[in-house]
Design a protein around this motif. Sequence first.
Motif, PDB file in Angstrom:
ATOM      1  N   LEU A  11      52.482  46.738  27.536  1.00  0.00           N
ATOM      2  CA  LEU A  11      52.643  46.287  28.911  1.00  0.00           C
ATOM      3  C   LEU A  11      53.242  44.888  28.912  1.00  0.00           C
ATOM      4  N   VAL A  12      54.290  44.704  29.689  1.00  0.00           N
ATOM      5  CA  VAL A  12      54.959  43.405  29.734  1.00  0.00           C
ATOM      6  C   VAL A  12      55.422  43.151  31.170  1.00  0.00           C
ATOM      7  N   GLN A  13      55.498  41.906  31.540  1.00  0.00           N
ATOM      8  CA  GLN A  13      55.995  41.553  32.864  1.00  0.00           C
ATOM      9  C   GLN A  13      57.519  41.634  32.902  1.00  0.00           C
ATOM     10  N   ALA A  14      58.036  41.851  34.079  1.00  0.00           N
ATOM     11  CA  ALA A  14      59.488  41.871  34.248  1.00  0.00           C
ATOM     12  C   ALA A  14      60.087  40.568  33.718  1.00  0.00           C
ATOM     13  N   GLY A  15      61.200  40.716  33.002  1.00  0.00           N
ATOM     14  CA  GLY A  15      61.838  39.575  32.382  1.00  0.00           C
ATOM     15  C   GLY A  15      61.403  39.340  30.951  1.00  0.00           C
ATOM     16  N   GLY A  16      60.360  40.016  30.537  1.00  0.00           N
ATOM     17  CA  GLY A  16      59.846  39.856  29.189  1.00  0.00           C
ATOM     18  C   GLY A  16      60.589  40.685  28.165  1.00  0.00           C
ATOM     19  N   SER A  17      60.083  40.647  26.938  1.00  0.00           N
ATOM     20  CA  SER A  17      60.730  41.333  25.820  1.00  0.00           C
ATOM     21  C   SER A  17      59.716  42.134  25.020  1.00  0.00           C
ATOM     22  N   LEU A  18      60.212  43.181  24.393  1.00  0.00           N
ATOM     23  CA  LEU A  18      59.445  43.965  23.435  1.00  0.00           C
ATOM     24  C   LEU A  18      60.394  44.395  22.321  1.00  0.00           C
ATOM     25  N   THR A  90      60.398  51.200  32.500  1.00  0.00           N
ATOM     26  CA  THR A  90      59.122  51.839  32.196  1.00  0.00           C
ATOM     27  C   THR A  90      59.327  53.302  31.831  1.00  0.00           C
ATOM     28  N   ALA A  91      58.844  53.685  30.658  1.00  0.00           N
ATOM     29  CA  ALA A  91      59.041  55.050  30.153  1.00  0.00           C
ATOM     30  C   ALA A  91      58.329  55.181  28.814  1.00  0.00           C
ATOM     31  N   VAL A  92      58.274  56.408  28.334  1.00  0.00           N
ATOM     32  CA  VAL A  92      57.900  56.646  26.947  1.00  0.00           C
ATOM     33  C   VAL A  92      59.190  56.636  26.135  1.00  0.00           C
ATOM     34  N   TYR A  93      59.210  55.833  25.093  1.00  0.00           N
ATOM     35  CA  TYR A  93      60.398  55.685  24.265  1.00  0.00           C
ATOM     36  C   TYR A  93      60.208  56.475  22.968  1.00  0.00           C
ATOM     37  N   TYR A  94      61.242  57.237  22.623  1.00  0.00           N
ATOM     38  CA  TYR A  94      61.210  58.089  21.441  1.00  0.00           C
ATOM     39  C   TYR A  94      62.348  57.725  20.503  1.00  0.00           C
ATOM     40  N   CYS A  95      62.083  57.754  19.216  1.00  0.00           N
ATOM     41  CA  CYS A  95      63.180  57.627  18.269  1.00  0.00           C
ATOM     42  C   CYS A  95      63.554  59.010  17.744  1.00  0.00           C
ATOM     43  N   ASN A  96      64.801  59.130  17.377  1.00  0.00           N
ATOM     44  CA  ASN A  96      65.357  60.403  16.949  1.00  0.00           C
ATOM     45  C   ASN A  96      66.237  60.193  15.737  1.00  0.00           C
ATOM     46  N   HIS A  97      66.111  61.109  14.773  1.00  0.00           N
ATOM     47  CA  HIS A  97      66.975  61.117  13.582  1.00  0.00           C
ATOM     48  C   HIS A  97      67.318  62.573  13.318  1.00  0.00           C
ATOM     49  N   PHE A  98      68.501  62.964  13.717  1.00  0.00           N
ATOM     50  CA  PHE A  98      68.976  64.346  13.615  1.00  0.00           C
ATOM     51  C   PHE A  98      67.993  65.279  14.315  1.00  0.00           C
ATOM     52  N   ASP A  99      67.313  66.171  13.604  1.00  0.00           N
ATOM     53  CA  ASP A  99      66.422  67.142  14.240  1.00  0.00           C
ATOM     54  C   ASP A  99      65.007  66.633  14.429  1.00  0.00           C
ATOM     55  N   PHE A 100      64.762  65.384  14.064  1.00  0.00           N
ATOM     56  CA  PHE A 100      63.391  64.887  14.027  1.00  0.00           C
ATOM     57  C   PHE A 100      63.144  63.863  15.136  1.00  0.00           C
ATOM     58  N   TRP A 101      61.929  63.926  15.674  1.00  0.00           N
ATOM     59  CA  TRP A 101      61.515  63.042  16.763  1.00  0.00           C
ATOM     60  C   TRP A 101      60.185  62.377  16.434  1.00  0.00           C
ATOM     61  N   GLY A 102      60.030  61.165  16.924  1.00  0.00           N
ATOM     62  CA  GLY A 102      58.732  60.526  16.853  1.00  0.00           C
ATOM     63  C   GLY A 102      57.845  60.993  17.993  1.00  0.00           C
ATOM     64  N   GLN A 103      56.619  60.480  18.007  1.00  0.00           N
ATOM     65  CA  GLN A 103      55.638  60.904  19.007  1.00  0.00           C
ATOM     66  C   GLN A 103      55.795  60.140  20.315  1.00  0.00           C
ATOM     67  N   GLY A 104      56.541  59.057  20.294  1.00  0.00           N
ATOM     68  CA  GLY A 104      56.766  58.271  21.496  1.00  0.00           C
ATOM     69  C   GLY A 104      55.834  57.076  21.588  1.00  0.00           C
ATOM     70  N   THR A 105      56.311  56.036  22.234  1.00  0.00           N
ATOM     71  CA  THR A 105      55.505  54.848  22.490  1.00  0.00           C
ATOM     72  C   THR A 105      55.742  54.424  23.942  1.00  0.00           C
ATOM     73  N   GLN A 106      54.650  54.117  24.629  1.00  0.00           N
ATOM     74  CA  GLN A 106      54.731  53.807  26.054  1.00  0.00           C
ATOM     75  C   GLN A 106      55.165  52.364  26.264  1.00  0.00           C
ATOM     76  N   VAL A 107      56.142  52.179  27.126  1.00  0.00           N
ATOM     77  CA  VAL A 107      56.567  50.853  27.566  1.00  0.00           C
ATOM     78  C   VAL A 107      56.360  50.790  29.076  1.00  0.00           C
ATOM     79  N   THR A 108      55.588  49.811  29.513  1.00  0.00           N
ATOM     80  CA  THR A 108      55.331  49.628  30.933  1.00  0.00           C
ATOM     81  C   THR A 108      55.717  48.206  31.327  1.00  0.00           C
ATOM     82  N   VAL A 109      56.588  48.102  32.321  1.00  0.00           N
ATOM     83  CA  VAL A 109      57.072  46.808  32.786  1.00  0.00           C
ATOM     84  C   VAL A 109      56.562  46.603  34.203  1.00  0.00           C
ATOM     85  N   SER A 110      55.762  45.574  34.389  1.00  0.00           N
ATOM     86  CA  SER A 110      55.210  45.297  35.708  1.00  0.00           C
ATOM     87  C   SER A 110      56.103  44.318  36.464  1.00  0.00           C
ATOM     88  N   SER A 111      56.107  44.462  37.781  1.00  0.00           N
ATOM     89  CA  SER A 111      56.970  43.596  38.611  1.00  0.00           C
ATOM     90  C   SER A 111      56.228  42.343  39.046  1.00  0.00           C
TER      91      SER A 111
END
Length: 111
Positions: A11-18, A90-111
């Motif tokens: 969770l990060v405020q708008a304007g922040g970084s991850l 704000t979304a679940v972010y997934y990494c991908n390498h050809f046919d393979f996917w990660g489980q996802g990590t949640q990114v939430t940006v508050s206003s």
Amino acid sequence: QVQLVESGGGLVQAGGSLRLSCAASGRIFRFNAGSWYRQAPGKQRELVAVITSGGSTNYADSVKGRFTISRDNAKNTMYLQMNSLKPEDTAVYYCNHFDFWGQGTQVTVSS
């Protein structure tokens, strides 16, 4: 098989970084090409950034100038540096390498 594990969301405020990381293990010689996708609630999964084996990168228009994709071949890890975050990132972010996917990590940006 290749296993991809994302980390770095939160969770990060708008304007922040991850910084997201995607560590690859298993039957992978080199994590030299990959992508980051994201999926917001009620929306389709969308491509955010791509890095090719030659090191070329490409970004969705919505994140150009704010996000940077990179990799560390020695660590078999791919990264997504996200700056100037907006609530619409704000979304679940997934990494991908050809046919393979990660489980996802949640990114939430508050206003």
